[in-house]
Design a protein around this motif. Structure first.
Motif, mmCIF file in Angstrom:
data_model
loop_
_atom_site.group_PDB
_atom_site.id
_atom_site.type_symbol
_atom_site.label_atom_id
_atom_site.label_comp_id
_atom_site.label_asym_id
_atom_site.label_seq_id
_atom_site.Cartn_x
_atom_site.Cartn_y
_atom_site.Cartn_z
ATOM 1 N N ARG A 55 0.619 2.281 6.589
ATOM 2 C CA ARG A 55 -0.370 1.291 7.032
ATOM 3 C C ARG A 55 -0.594 0.216 5.967
ATOM 4 O O ARG A 55 -0.698 -0.966 6.281
ATOM 5 C CB ARG A 55 -1.681 1.982 7.382
ATOM 6 N N ALA A 56 -0.675 0.621 4.704
ATOM 7 C CA ALA A 56 -0.873 -0.340 3.621
ATOM 8 C C ALA A 56 0.320 -1.275 3.508
ATOM 9 O O ALA A 56 0.161 -2.490 3.315
ATOM 10 C CB ALA A 56 -1.123 0.387 2.301
ATOM 11 N N THR A 57 1.512 -0.726 3.637
ATOM 12 C CA THR A 57 2.722 -1.540 3.581
ATOM 13 C C THR A 57 2.753 -2.527 4.737
ATOM 14 O O THR A 57 3.082 -3.710 4.546
ATOM 15 C CB THR A 57 3.977 -0.643 3.602
ATOM 16 N N LEU A 58 2.409 -2.072 5.911
ATOM 17 C CA LEU A 58 2.380 -2.950 7.082
ATOM 18 C C LEU A 58 1.344 -4.057 6.899
ATOM 19 O O LEU A 58 1.618 -5.223 7.188
ATOM 20 C CB LEU A 58 2.081 -2.139 8.340
ATOM 21 N N ALA A 59 0.170 -3.708 6.382
ATOM 22 C CA ALA A 59 -0.879 -4.715 6.155
ATOM 23 C C ALA A 59 -0.401 -5.772 5.168
ATOM 24 O O ALA A 59 -0.622 -6.973 5.375
ATOM 25 C CB ALA A 59 -2.153 -4.045 5.666
ATOM 26 N N ARG A 60 0.256 -5.341 4.080
ATOM 27 C CA ARG A 60 0.801 -6.309 3.114
ATOM 28 C C ARG A 60 1.847 -7.196 3.765
ATOM 29 O O ARG A 60 1.897 -8.406 3.512
ATOM 30 C CB ARG A 60 1.392 -5.583 1.903
ATOM 31 N N SER A 61 2.674 -6.608 4.610
ATOM 32 C CA SER A 61 3.720 -7.376 5.287
ATOM 33 C C SER A 61 3.116 -8.425 6.213
ATOM 34 O O SER A 61 3.595 -9.562 6.273
ATOM 35 C CB SER A 61 4.637 -6.444 6.082
ATOM 36 N N VAL A 62 2.081 -8.062 6.937
ATOM 37 C CA VAL A 62 1.411 -9.007 7.830
ATOM 38 C C VAL A 62 0.809 -10.144 7.011
ATOM 39 O O VAL A 62 0.937 -11.320 7.374
ATOM 40 C CB VAL A 62 0.348 -8.289 8.691
ATOM 41 N N GLU A 63 0.161 -9.803 5.902
ATOM 42 C CA GLU A 63 -0.428 -10.832 5.034
ATOM 43 C C GLU A 63 0.644 -11.777 4.509
ATOM 44 O O GLU A 63 0.451 -12.995 4.478
ATOM 45 C CB GLU A 63 -1.176 -10.183 3.868
ATOM 46 N N GLN A 64 1.794 -11.231 4.108
ATOM 47 C CA GLN A 64 2.893 -12.073 3.614
ATOM 48 C C GLN A 64 3.404 -12.987 4.721
ATOM 49 O O GLN A 64 3.658 -14.169 4.488
ATOM 50 C CB GLN A 64 4.027 -11.204 3.083
ATOM 51 N N ALA A 65 3.553 -12.451 5.923
ATOM 52 C CA ALA A 65 4.036 -13.251 7.045
ATOM 53 C C ALA A 65 3.059 -14.379 7.359
ATOM 54 O O ALA A 65 3.471 -15.518 7.642
ATOM 55 C CB ALA A 65 4.259 -12.373 8.270
ATOM 56 N N GLU A 66 1.780 -14.080 7.298
ATOM 57 C CA GLU A 66 0.762 -15.103 7.571
ATOM 58 C C GLU A 66 0.795 -16.213 6.521
ATOM 59 O O GLU A 66 0.451 -17.353 6.812
ATOM 60 C CB GLU A 66 -0.623 -14.465 7.641
ATOM 61 N N ARG A 67 1.208 -15.891 5.297
ATOM 62 C CA ARG A 67 1.347 -16.903 4.241
ATOM 63 C C ARG A 67 2.701 -17.601 4.308
ATOM 64 O O ARG A 67 3.011 -18.448 3.480
ATOM 65 C CB ARG A 67 1.180 -16.254 2.866
ATOM 66 N N GLY A 68 3.535 -17.203 5.255
ATOM 67 C CA GLY A 68 4.857 -17.808 5.394
ATOM 68 C C GLY A 68 5.909 -17.218 4.486
ATOM 69 O O GLY A 68 6.998 -17.767 4.349
ATOM 70 N N GLU A 69 5.598 -16.089 3.860
ATOM 71 C CA GLU A 69 6.557 -15.420 2.977
ATOM 72 C C GLU A 69 7.421 -14.477 3.811
ATOM 73 O O GLU A 69 7.140 -13.306 3.948
ATOM 74 C CB GLU A 69 5.812 -14.639 1.889
ATOM 75 N N LEU A 70 8.462 -15.031 4.389
ATOM 76 C CA LEU A 70 9.334 -14.253 5.270
ATOM 77 C C LEU A 70 10.642 -13.956 4.545
ATOM 78 O O LEU A 70 11.152 -14.763 3.779
ATOM 79 C CB LEU A 70 9.594 -15.015 6.564
#
Length: 90
Positions: A55-70
């Motif tokens: 869950r923590a990894t997924l949350a970090r991934s979502v935050e990165q995606a929202e910042r455009g860090e793909l």
């Protein structure tokens, strides 16, 4: 951690179970570790930690995606070894 050979585990299952209720017990075969027996409570705690980490990894991934860090697939999986990638496919 206590240790039983596979033969000992088979012949002394009651003792193995009793010890595993107190702490994890290693089971070896041909001198190599093959399994660990532990209490249901310990197993449940480990599984809960795995879910928490996911869950923590997924949350970090979502935050990165929202910042455009793909990142592409190669970038994501490049830190993994060939053995780790093979195990993930199993």
């Amino acid at each position: 951690m206590n240790n039983f050979t596979a033969s000992e585990a088979k012949m002394q299952f009651g003792e193995l179970l009793s010890q595993a209720m107190r702490e994890p017990v290693s089971i070896t075969k041909n001198g190599r570790p093959k399994a660990v027996m532990m209490s249901w409570e310990n197993y449940s705690q480990i599984e809960a930690l795995k879910v928490q980490h996911l869950r923590a990894t997924l949350a970090r991934s979502v935050e990165q995606a929202e910042r455009g860090e793909l990142y592409n697939t190669d970038e994501v999986f490049s830190p993994l070894t060939a053995d780790e990638l093979a195990k993930a496919r199993e």
